[in-house]
Structures are given as structure tokens and as C-alpha cells.
Design a protein around this motif. Structure first.
Motif, mmCIF file in Angstrom:
data_model
loop_
_atom_site.group_PDB
_atom_site.id
_atom_site.type_symbol
_atom_site.label_atom_id
_atom_site.label_comp_id
_atom_site.label_asym_id
_atom_site.label_seq_id
_atom_site.Cartn_x
_atom_site.Cartn_y
_atom_site.Cartn_z
ATOM 1 N N GLY A 183 27.431 49.591 53.579
ATOM 2 C CA GLY A 183 26.942 48.700 54.252
ATOM 3 C C GLY A 183 27.675 48.464 55.794
ATOM 4 N N LYS A 184 28.666 47.705 55.728
ATOM 5 C CA LYS A 184 29.073 47.459 56.755
ATOM 6 C C LYS A 184 30.365 48.327 57.325
ATOM 7 C CE LYS A 184 31.524 43.653 59.174
ATOM 8 N NZ LYS A 184 31.909 42.154 60.261
ATOM 9 N N GLY A 185 30.837 49.384 57.756
ATOM 10 C CA GLY A 185 32.045 50.011 57.918
ATOM 11 C C GLY A 185 31.131 51.442 58.226
ATOM 12 N N SER A 186 30.650 51.686 57.073
ATOM 13 C CA SER A 186 29.813 52.810 57.045
ATOM 14 C C SER A 186 28.775 53.532 58.469
ATOM 15 C CB SER A 186 28.558 52.885 55.970
ATOM 16 O OG SER A 186 27.552 52.153 56.123
ATOM 17 N N LEU A 187 28.229 54.710 58.301
ATOM 18 C CA LEU A 187 28.102 55.325 59.667
ATOM 19 C C LEU A 187 26.256 54.912 59.112
ATOM 20 C CD1 LEU A 187 28.896 57.802 61.638
ATOM 21 C CD2 LEU A 187 28.259 59.207 60.340
ATOM 22 N N ASP A 188 25.838 55.023 60.713
ATOM 23 C CA ASP A 188 24.573 53.599 60.367
ATOM 24 C C ASP A 188 24.064 55.523 60.570
ATOM 25 O OD1 ASP A 188 23.773 54.426 62.459
ATOM 26 O OD2 ASP A 188 24.903 52.889 62.887
ATOM 27 N N ASP A 189 21.750 55.204 59.877
ATOM 28 C CA ASP A 189 21.417 56.985 60.378
ATOM 29 C C ASP A 189 21.241 57.313 61.446
ATOM 30 O OD1 ASP A 189 20.931 55.833 57.557
ATOM 31 O OD2 ASP A 189 19.362 55.067 57.475
ATOM 32 N N ALA A 190 21.235 56.617 62.380
ATOM 33 C CA ALA A 190 20.638 57.096 63.467
ATOM 34 C C ALA A 190 21.994 58.165 64.373
ATOM 35 C CB ALA A 190 20.596 56.401 63.990
ATOM 36 N N LYS A 191 23.155 57.927 63.957
ATOM 37 C CA LYS A 191 24.711 58.239 64.022
ATOM 38 C C LYS A 191 24.972 59.648 63.110
ATOM 39 C CE LYS A 191 26.249 53.804 65.849
ATOM 40 N NZ LYS A 191 27.187 52.368 64.969
ATOM 41 N N ARG A 192 24.277 58.912 61.940
ATOM 42 C CA ARG A 192 24.731 60.700 60.836
ATOM 43 C C ARG A 192 23.458 61.478 61.063
ATOM 44 N NH1 ARG A 192 23.318 57.822 57.637
ATOM 45 N NH2 ARG A 192 25.308 56.621 56.433
#
Length: 785
Positions: free
Chosen positions: A500-509
């Protein structure tokens, strides 16, 4: 036309003999030596029998040597399992006959094949070899002659296993056709060239520089001292990166010189964001200097002690993150076949973690230093040793008595000893105290009696998951203790994995994965420049890269296996062939079937971003030996990481590709515009226009792909240009770094990210020095802080 040697097909192979081409010792190959060793080859030693090690394996079925890698090592017996023989272990006795160091092409072999490619003679040479094997009147090479043809290709190219490729390509039992042979020859030729341009050795003991580091670095305050010397704060006069320099007096080392060399070798064999990075080693008549990461957070032990004195509990979320990072580092150390043997809170340092303020919320008291996400660094591998599977008994006990595993006192040293020591650190984080009060006063029998009494540590207040992991790590019977990788799979440490918060979001990944999937589209020059930049960055300044690296590192080894990376790329829509080529292109050192941390960072770097321009220009300037703002072909070699085996040949090829002129042409030069324009365009190779646009927009956001990286680099690098380093080209080209003065906020931020956290002192000195951030400001802060 090139004169090719005539293939010799007189006799079939008899047993696992050496090929005509000498096979270099892999350890020496990856040192900074001018040429490859000749003569007989030593077998792999015990320190190289580690998971992921590439080697040659003699296949009785195929009657040839073939490339392979170790997939498992049995610590008790010393047997190994290979990817080409997954269901059977090779015993220690059979290893002497069945395995050897990996075969690598020699310089002359690479040069010959490169000339064939440049002269566009591949088809002609392939036909010549094929006709010599098949005869002018034959339509195919008989299947029984394919092994001999494969042996010839192995010796010609400096590879192994060519006959397997040929046999698999023969679609008919009648033999191998010319078209089939040409296809295999081209694939093997490309494989050889890929290996040669990426044979970048890791720093080694042979890479020690003669002289003092204080010509390159500004000497700051003393950070500490010990038995052998002092540690100083240091600042690179050009890049502005802050380092620590350990100054060691040779006369005080006396008989411990071998231990010092051992520590250097251990550090150079490791590449992980949570293990101290060794940048350079210098030597004078009186001293040895180790240039390493600067860890401004100090020892973990001092933070635990401060919390105990103030009666503050360390948040369990902070402990989980710290232990996760520690076990990731230890797992990487073990995968490289090394046992640390002196793990304790005094040998774990802290660095400020970029972009993670208030990561754990407001419940953690800031005065104890536990309000922000930690970034741990494991140090001091002075007594570390290589694990000897099947032969680990009878060693001399070593380590710190309070954290040594019970079996170590009996000379039984395995990787599980480090797990016990980490358990002691875990206990200390939870309770502020040590689990066992071991007092060694010179009598080993007293220690044996102590452990025979089965002492139990005091209870600690912690969650059930923490209690469970702690109990297992502190198990006094080695067989009941988990491995470092098993610890990573525990419920307690899994809590620390970002969600969730603090993890790498899908677009950036997705955007970063697409960039990784096109690495093979970048030029050799691009990859070398990117690697040079990646080698210079402290790991705490790359949180986004580290998150993706940890996601892809499913085995927790601190390195990405080629197979794992290929699977990840294919899951994101990249075709298998492209994924395979990309994974191979990332493996710059070619010493194992895995991508190391620094190689991964280099693959992520986008040199088209304007923030990288000052850094690239600095590399261009350093390569320009006569300082005329133009590069000759030989100057290009200076842009490669130290020790590149084929730097001269590779530089000549790059020069010809970019300028259209041969390296030998009198007066042939490359200007800055040509150099930088190539890198910028190459950065987007393989990416379609819409994806390139998405990448650019993502990179501009605060938590974009390169946040925590380019901000620091551009701010620090611009200091060099702002303090008189910028130049105008005689050809009217504007060089990077000619920027408007920085604001006080920008300068204070840059200093904080370098590790200088005394804001008021920094502000005062900046004003004293005219309101500009330059060398004089850095030096004044280092002297007065």
C-alpha cells in the motif's frame, strides 16, 4: 580476406580433456590485469562452490564440456547440483573430474571475430568452415562428425558446448545443413561478442592505487580511531560525494597484513545496498587507505543504548524493517560463499534513508532516531571466511564471545553461526540487552560448560511472530536454526515488505520494467557510462530502485538470477527472446548467472534526463587526457570502468560507429555534442514514443522513478560547475552546469543529503563563503562540524 585455421577432424574426443584453447582462472580473469593468463588451469576451489556460480561441466552423455551453473550446494557433504543435471548431486570426489572454471574467450579470439563482423565476412567464413567439415560435394555434415565440428568452434570462439547447439539445430538424422550451421555460427558469434564487451571485472586486490587519497579527496574531521589507525570524513573534490577514509598504518598491522587483504577481498566480492561499499584502495610506503561509504547515523549499538538510557521502546515496525535489511545483507554474504563471523550491533551502521520521513507515523519518538525508516549497513568483514561445504569442522573459534554461536567455540563454522549472531542483535533491539552473558577469560572449557548447561535468555515483550523468529534464530542446536533465507520468509519479516502506502505503484513499476526490458538496445558506451555513474552512488539515495530490486529478488539473495528476471519481464508483456537478451545485457561482469545491485542500478539509469548531464560531462572531462574538449579513440577507454578486458578494441569500434572514422586516422576526434547526443538518443532505444513520454512525465514527479537519485546527483554535481568548473567549448557549444545560483533551501537540502545535518552551522558557513555552495563551504563544514 581473413585466413582461417584449417579444422582438424582426425580423431574423436577421448574423455574429459582440456580444449586446445587455455581456459583462464576465473578469479584472475576478473582482476584488473592487462592480459589473460596462459597455461594450465586450476580447478575451482572451495570458495567458488556457491549457488549461482557459472562453470564448465563435462557431460558424459554429450561427450563434451558444456556451460552450467550451480543451483544447490549441500553444506554437510559438499556436493553440488547443476542446472544441466537437476536431479543428481556431484560429490566432492567427482568434482575434480567433472567441473572446472568457466571458459572465457581470449583477446585474440575476440579480435578475430570482431574483424569478421566489421568486414561483413560472417557468411563467407561460415561457408569456409562448413565446406572444410562437409566436403565440397556434400550437402550436409554427417551427424557423427558434428561433435568434431563443435570442438573446432569451441576452440575458435573460446566457448564450450558448441556441439550441443549444432546437434539441436540439425533437423534431420542425415546431418547438419549449411543453413542450419550458419544460423548456429551467427548465434555463437553474437554470444562471444556479448561476453567480450561485458567482461567488466569487479574491483579486486590488484586494483590498489599507489599514492595518497588526499589528492582526490578533501580531508575532514576524525570520525574515530582504533588499533591500526584512524577514520576520517572525506569529500570528493569533483563529484562532492561524501566518503569515509580508513587510514591504516602498515607498521601496526605487522602480521595482520593478510587479514587486511582478506577484508578487502571480502568487500569486493559483495555488492548489496546494505553492505559497506568499498570504492577505492590507496597504498603509500606507510599506510593503506580504504575509501568507503560514509554512514552519518553511527553504530546501531549507540542508538539502542540511547533508547535504553531514555527508557524508550524501539517501535516493532522499525525493528522489523531493520532485521529485514540485516537478513537480506547476510543472505547475500552467504550466497557469495562467505561467513561474516562477527555480527553485532557495533558492526551495523546507519545511513539516513531518503524520502522516508515519518514512515512509521507519529508514535515513534524522534529523539531516539527511530521515527524514520532505517537504512542499515553491515561493516567489518575482517575475520570473515569462505565456507567450506563438507569440510567446516576443526576451525579456530573466532568472533565476539557475547554473540558467537555455541558450535563456533568447538570449531564448527557454518552460515548458521551468523544467523545466531543476528538473533543476538534482534534480542538487543527488542530488549536493549544481550540474550546470553558469555564471559571468556581464556579457558575454553568454561565456555563449553556454559553452553552444555543450556542457558535460556530472558523473556522479551514482543509480538508472537517476533517471539517465534527470535526463538528459532537463537536455537542452540545448529540443525534447528533456520538459514538466512528461511528467516526472510518468516511472518515477522514479511510484515516489513512495503504494501500500500510506501510501495511502488503499478505505473512506476511498469515504466521501470519496460526500461529494463530494452537494456540490450543500449550501446556498449551507454552501458559503461551508466555503470560508472552507478558505482559512485550511495545506496540510500535510491529508494525506488531498491524497492523494485527487492520485489524481483524473490529468493532474497541480493542478486537477480537471469531466469527470475526473464520471468518478471515476460509477465509484463516482453517477449521471451527479448527478455533473455535483456537479462544477458544487464549481466555486465559476467562472473555469475545473476545481476548484481550495481548492474541493476546501471540498467535503470536514463541518461536522457537533464539531471544527469553534469555527471556525464564530468566523465567526458576526465576521459579528455589533453584537455582540448575532444576525445580520441584511446580517450574513450577512460569512460569504461577500471579493468575492462577489451577496452582498446571496444573503444575503437565505438569511435568508428560515432564518428565514421578509424581510430588510427590522424587528428580524428569526437566532440562533446557527439558524445552526449549519442547517449541521449540511446537512452530511448527500444521504447515507443508514447512509453518514452510516459517515462519522462513519471520521472518529473516527487516519487517518480528516479526520485532520491537525480535530485541528489544533480544538486551535488552542479556544485562543481557553480564553483568555477564550467567551461565554454572552443566550438561554441555550451557545456552543462551553467546554472543560476542555488537558493539557500536547495543548498541546505544538498548538504543534508550528503550527510551534513547541522542546518544552522551549514547556513552560517554558506553565508561566510559568499552565499554559494562550493569546495570551500564543504571543507569548512567538515573541519568545524
Amino acid at each position: 580476406m581473413l585466413q582461417m585455421p584449417t579444422p582438424g577432424y582426425g580423431q574423436a574426443r577421448q574423455g574429459p580433456s582440456r580444449p586446445t584453447t587455455p581456459v583462464p582462472d576465473i578469479r584472475r580473469l576478473y582482476g584488473a590485469q592487462s592480459g589473460l593468463p596462459e597455461g594450465p588451469v586450476k580447478a575451482l576451489d572451495q570458495s567458488q562452490l556457491v549457488k549461482g556460480q557459472q562453470l564448465d561441466y563435462w557431460s558424459d552423455h554429450n561427450r563434451c564440456w558444456m556451460p552450467a551453473l550451480i543451483t544447490e550446494v549441500d553444506s554437510e557433504s559438499g556436493g553440488i547440483c547443476l542446472n544441466v543435471k537437476p536431479n543428481a548431486y556431484i560429490s566432492r570426489a567427482d568434482q575434480r573430474r567433472k567441473i572446472r572454471a568457466r571458459t572465457i574467450p581470449r583477446k585474440e579470439q575476440v579480435a578475430m571475430m570482431r574483424a569478421i563482423l566489421q568486414q561483413e565476412k560472417v557468411e563467407e567464413v561460415a561457408e569456409q568452415i562448413y565446406i572444410s567439415a562437409a566436403g565440397s560435394d556434400s550437402r550436409s555434415v554427417p551427424i557423427e562428425q558434428v561433435p568434431n565440428l563443435g570442438a573446432y568452434l569451441d576452440n575458435l570462439l573460446g566457448l564450450v558446448g558448441s556441439q550441443i547447439h549444432l546437434t539441436q539445430s540439425a533437423r534431420s538424422d542425415n546431418g547438419l545443413t549449411m543453413d542450419e550451421f550458419k544460423k548456429v555460427f551467427w548465434e555463437l558469434l553474437q554470444m562471444q561478442q556479448d561476453i567480450s564487451v561485458q567482461a567488466i571485472p569487479r574491483f579486486s586486490i590488484e586494483s590498489i592505487r599507489e599514492g595518497s587519497p588526499w589528492e582526490k579527496y578533501s580531508k575532514g574531521k576524525e570520525l574515530g580511531h582504533g588499533t591500526y589507525g584512524y577514520v576520517y570524513l572525506a569529500n570528493d573534490k569533483h563529484s562532492k560525494q561524501v566518503r569515509a577514509v580508513k587510514e591504516i598504518a602498515k607498521e601496526k598491522l605487522q602480521g595482520d597484513m593478510q587479514a587486511m587483504k582478506k577484508e578487502i577481498e571480502n568487500l569486493t566480492n559483495l555488492d548489496h545496498p546494505h553492505i559497506l561499499k568499498l570504492y577505492e584502495v590507496y597504498s603509500t610506503n606507510g599506510h593503506i587507505y580504504l575509501v568507503t561509504d560514509f554512514c552519518p547515523g553511527g553504530e546501531l549499538h549507540s542508538h539502542i543504548s540511547a533508547a535504553r538510557r531514555s527508557r524508550q521502546e524501539i517501535p516493532e515496525s522499525w525493528i522489523a524493517e531493520a532485521m529485514l535489511q540485516l537478513m537480506q545483507a547476510i543472505c547475500h554474504i552467504h550466497v557469495r560463499g562467505i561467513i561474516h563471523l562477527d555480527l553485532k550491533s557495533q558492526n551495523i551502521m546507519l545511513m539516513p534513508s531518503q524520502k522516508t520521513a515519518a514512515f512509521f507515523g507519529q508514535d515513534a519518538p524522534s529523539q531516539t532516531g527511530f521515527a524514520t525508516k532505517p537504512h542499515l549497513i553491515v561493516i567489518d568483514l575482517g575475520i570473515a571466511m569462505h565456507f567450506k561445504p563438507g569440510d567446516y569442522r576443526g576451525n579456530r573459534p573466532m568472533g565476539t564471545p557475547m554473540t558467537m554461536a555455541p558450535e563456533v567455540w568447538c570449531g564448527e563454522i557454518t552460515p548458521e553461526a551468523d544467523v545466531f549472531s543476528c538473533g543476538c542483535v534482534f534480542f538487543e533491539l527488542l530488549s536493549g540487552d544481550m540474550p546470553f552473558r558469555v564471559k571468556f577469560e581464556g579457558n575454553f572449557e568454561d565456555i563449553v560448560k556454559f553452553w552444555r548447561s543450556k542457558p535460556r535468555p530472558a523473556s522479551v515483550r514482543a509480538s508472537a511472530d517476533a517471539q517465534d523468529l527470535l526463538k528459532n534464530m537463537l536455537a542452540q542446536e545448529r540443525g534447528k536454526r533456520p538459514s538466512a533465507s528461511q528467516c526472510l520468509g518468516s511472518a515477522f519479516l514479511k510484515k516489513a515488505v512495503p504494501k500500500g502506502k510506501g510501495s511502488l505503484d503499478d505505473a512506476k513499476r511498469e515504466a521501470l520494467i519496460k526500461r529494463l526490458g530494452t537494456v540490450h538496445c543500449r550501446s556498449v558506451l551507454y552501458k559503461n557510462v551508466a555503470l560508472t555513474i552507478a558505482q559512485d552512488w550511495p545506496p540510500n539515495q535510491m529508494p525506488t530502485f531498491k524497492q523494485l530490486f527487492n520485489e524481483l529478488d524473490v529468493l532474497g539473495t541480493g542478486a537477480l538470477s537471469s531466469e527470475t528476471l526473464e520471468e518478471a519481464l515476460m509477465r509484463h508483456g516482453i517477449e521471451q527472446g527479448e527478455a533473455t537478451r535483456a537479462a544477458s545485457a544487464m549481466n555486465l561482469s559476467q562472473d555469475k548467472a545473476a545481476i548484481h545491485w550495481t548492474e541493476f542500478v546501471a540498467a535503470c539509469i536514463d541518461l536522457s534526463l537533464p539531471e544527469f548531464e553534469p555527471k556525464v560531462f564530468k566523465i567526458f572531462q576526465d576521459a579528455d587526457t589533453d584537455k582540448d574538449n575532444l576525445l580520441a579513440a584511446d580517450d574513450l577507454m577512460n569512460t569504461f570502468p577500471q579493468g575492462h578486458k577489451y577496452s582498446k578494441e571496444t573503444a575503437a569500434t565505438i569511435f568508428r560507429d560515432l564518428t565514421g572514422r578509424d581510430a588510427q586516422d590522424k587528428g580524428a576526434r569526437m566532440d562533446w555534442s557527439t558524445f552526449y547526443r549519442h547517449l541521449r538518443s540511446c537512452a530511448l532505444n527500444g521504447l515507443d514514443a508514447s512509453l518514452a513520454s510516459d517515462l519522462q512525465s513519471l520521472q518529473s514527479s516527487q516519487w517518480g522513478i528516479f526520485s532520491g537519485v537525480v535530485d541528489v546527483i544533480s544538486t551535488a554535481a552542479s556544485t562543481y560547475f557553480a564553483s568555477g568548473g564550467s567551461q565554454k567549448s572552443p566550438h561554441g557549444v555550451t557545456f552543462p552546469g551553467e546554472k543560476a545560483p542555488q537558493s539557500m533551501k536547495d543548498m541546505l537540502k544538498a548538504l543534508a543529503e550528503m550527510g551534513f545535518s547541522q542546518t544552522e552551522l551549514n547556513r552560517k558557513i554558506i553565508r561566510e563563503k559568499g552565499g554559494r555552495l562550493g569546495d570551500d563551504v564543504i571543507e569548512a563544514i567538515m573541519q568545524r562540524s
